[in-house]
Write a protein that holds these residues in place. Sequence first.
Motif, PDB file in Angstrom:
ATOM      1  N   ASN A 170      53.276  38.616  39.419  1.00  0.00           N
ATOM      2  CA  ASN A 170      53.328  40.199  39.427  1.00  0.00           C
ATOM      3  C   ASN A 170      53.534  40.819  38.059  1.00  0.00           C
ATOM      4  OD1 ASN A 170      52.110  40.527  41.936  1.00  0.00           O
ATOM      5  ND2 ASN A 170      54.108  40.588  43.037  1.00  0.00           N
ATOM      6  N   SER A 186      41.972  42.270  44.510  1.00  0.00           N
ATOM      7  CA  SER A 186      43.627  42.245  44.353  1.00  0.00           C
ATOM      8  C   SER A 186      43.923  43.811  44.910  1.00  0.00           C
ATOM      9  CB  SER A 186      43.942  41.954  42.980  1.00  0.00           C
ATOM     10  OG  SER A 186      43.341  42.871  42.152  1.00  0.00           O
ATOM     11  N   ALA A 187      45.115  43.575  45.227  1.00  0.00           N
ATOM     12  CA  ALA A 187      46.271  42.538  45.335  1.00  0.00           C
ATOM     13  C   ALA A 187      45.930  41.541  46.392  1.00  0.00           C
ATOM     14  CB  ALA A 187      47.651  42.907  45.448  1.00  0.00           C
ATOM     15  N   GLY A 215      42.005  45.212  39.848  1.00  0.00           N
ATOM     16  CA  GLY A 215      42.124  44.853  38.531  1.00  0.00           C
ATOM     17  C   GLY A 215      42.197  46.035  37.376  1.00  0.00           C
ATOM     18  N   GLN A 250      41.238  37.901  38.674  1.00  0.00           N
ATOM     19  CA  GLN A 250      41.278  39.231  38.098  1.00  0.00           C
ATOM     20  C   GLN A 250      41.413  40.229  39.371  1.00  0.00           C
ATOM     21  OE1 GLN A 250      41.774  40.359  34.631  1.00  0.00           O
ATOM     22  NE2 GLN A 250      42.577  38.383  34.620  1.00  0.00           N
ATOM     23  N   GLY A 251      40.546  41.194  39.357  1.00  0.00           N
ATOM     24  CA  GLY A 251      40.520  42.134  40.412  1.00  0.00           C
ATOM     25  C   GLY A 251      39.186  41.805  41.307  1.00  0.00           C
ATOM     26  N   SER A 263      46.058  52.563  39.907  1.00  0.00           N
ATOM     27  CA  SER A 263      46.364  51.434  40.965  1.00  0.00           C
ATOM     28  C   SER A 263      47.055  52.284  42.246  1.00  0.00           C
ATOM     29  CB  SER A 263      47.439  50.520  40.548  1.00  0.00           C
ATOM     30  OG  SER A 263      46.919  49.443  39.910  1.00  0.00           O
ATOM     31  N   SER A 272      46.225  40.425  30.430  1.00  0.00           N
ATOM     32  CA  SER A 272      46.735  39.384  31.403  1.00  0.00           C
ATOM     33  C   SER A 272      46.696  38.018  30.708  1.00  0.00           C
ATOM     34  CB  SER A 272      46.322  39.573  32.824  1.00  0.00           C
ATOM     35  OG  SER A 272      44.839  39.265  32.713  1.00  0.00           O
ATOM     36  N   THR A 303      49.978  42.414  41.854  1.00  0.00           N
ATOM     37  CA  THR A 303      48.747  41.596  41.844  1.00  0.00           C
ATOM     38  C   THR A 303      48.719  40.649  42.829  1.00  0.00           C
ATOM     39  OG1 THR A 303      48.860  41.410  39.332  1.00  0.00           O
ATOM     40  CG2 THR A 303      47.791  40.036  40.180  1.00  0.00           C
ATOM     41  N   ILE A 308      47.768  42.672  36.476  1.00  0.00           N
ATOM     42  CA  ILE A 308      46.311  42.807  37.058  1.00  0.00           C
ATOM     43  C   ILE A 308      46.233  44.045  37.798  1.00  0.00           C
ATOM     44  CG2 ILE A 308      44.339  41.852  38.078  1.00  0.00           C
ATOM     45  CD1 ILE A 308      45.543  39.027  37.122  1.00  0.00           C
TER      46      ILE A 308
END
Length: 513
Positions: free
Chosen positions: A236, A188-189, A244, A183-184, A40, A501, A250, A240
């Motif tokens: 958050n 995201s975020a 994702g 999800q992603g 991330s 998640s 998130t 995720i």
Amino acid sequence: MEKFQESMYQLIVETSTKLPRDVRRAIKAAKERESAGTRSAMSLATITNNIKMADDNVSPICQDTGLPTFKIKTPVGANQLVMKEAIKNAIVQATKDGKLRPNSVDSLTGDNSGDNLGLGLPVIKFDQWEKDYIDARLILKGGGCENKNIQYSLPCELEGLGRAGRDLDGIRKCIMHSVYQAQGQGCSAGFIGVGIGGDRSSGYDLAKEQLFRSNDDVNLNEDLRKVEEYVMENANKLGIGTMGFGGETTLLGCKIGVMNRIPASFFVSVAYNCWAFRRLGVAVNPETGEINEWMYQEGENIDFGATEAEKETAAAAETKAEVITLQAPITEEQIRSLKVGDVVQINGRMYTGRDAIHHYLMSHDAPVDLNGQVIYHCGPVMLKDAEGKWHVKAAGPTTSIREEPYQGDIMKKFGIRAVIGKGGMGPKTLAALQEHGGVYLNAIGGAAQYYADCIKDVEGVDLMEFGIPEAMWHLKVEGFTAVVTMDSHGNSLHADVDKSSLEKLAQFKERVF
Ligand SMILES: O=C(O)C[C@H](O)C(=O)O
Ligand code: SF4
């Protein structure tokens, strides 16, 4: 009003290429929360680099410049027909200049109009007001996040959360669920705008209207303020994360609006916007059409410049040691040695292919030999120079799950070894990766400038009849970085994050409001 067209052109260019200040601050805060060395953190570093590159190149932050939607408030007597015409001309010009991707497609034939005009487009919503100036706002919201919008009709049953009733707590559950279900896939975020009440269409309008609020404002409705704060704190915790990949952030913003409803209906509508949250506004002089003032200029402006960039280069250098280099054609053995979590860098050739190409390849031969090759789910922004040579202006990944019905079959049919996209794919593709020896690589969604920079040459193009975003471009790349999120051993990071998640979501089952 002779300056109005030029003002709208400027608004389009700024919106497509420069993220507003409030959005930048939210992304910076997210970056600071993420632990160094995680996927991330690496993705957020790419995202902030990309924002800086878009600023410097005056090029689209993301290649999907969305369905241009204008919201315009005019003083009594202002000529809306003239404004509409000027906006259309400005859009055509911005498309020619590579600031917008040709994104307007005939819904029945699939033909791309090439200039972003077409039936119903652009969307322009006029309102009159008592003030003496024009308030013109624009949002460029891409397709991937638009596909993650969701509308709930209360009461309903929600996975993980149980029953959502017709009250504030039911609303809370819907909003938490909306973040989980994205999800992603919406890069995201993200930011969410929520509309409570109305009917199905006005509910969604209200949700989108919330996206025009500053991310830093405080809701004047006390109940809604509490829900906004609750959601920001707890969404958050779903883990995720960026793209994702798992992680601390998130959700970057949550804005809720309310309107009346009819007794039988109770809708909660959620508009999901990716991190590449492109919306801006201008105050315009109704006599001359000139811009008097830019909106969303409050607070500190983060330019993600020099010092940040230096730090990131250093961080990238640190991770270099673990990076695996791939060059097409790739052997089955090489592919089988990759596992979820590996970071790869691709050099050499890759081919773009998205919805139209996948559909086409199911029943036709490929225009090139795809054995051992890499397919990139991408619809780039391209410009042709005077000599007829194509140049990439923006080229990030698109949401891969749309190709789920075809991907496995196509990989097997043509011997493709790797597909690159974002948001992950499903069980059918995962099974094919295992059987055939293939890998799914997740690129950073929205990082269109970063990836355009990795593309050193456009070596050819096939199937141009599908339009620029859908054609099969032959790209020569160098140092194209992506993360293995689905491997040939049956592992999928996306399935894992979805599962964990959902378990976390279930913690929010008990009544809060
Ligand atoms: O159409 C694209 O290029 C990307 C799209 O916005 C997506 O998120 O899938
Ligand atoms: S690719 Fe991602 S960042 Fe770009 S429009 Fe789609 S959802 Fe947004």
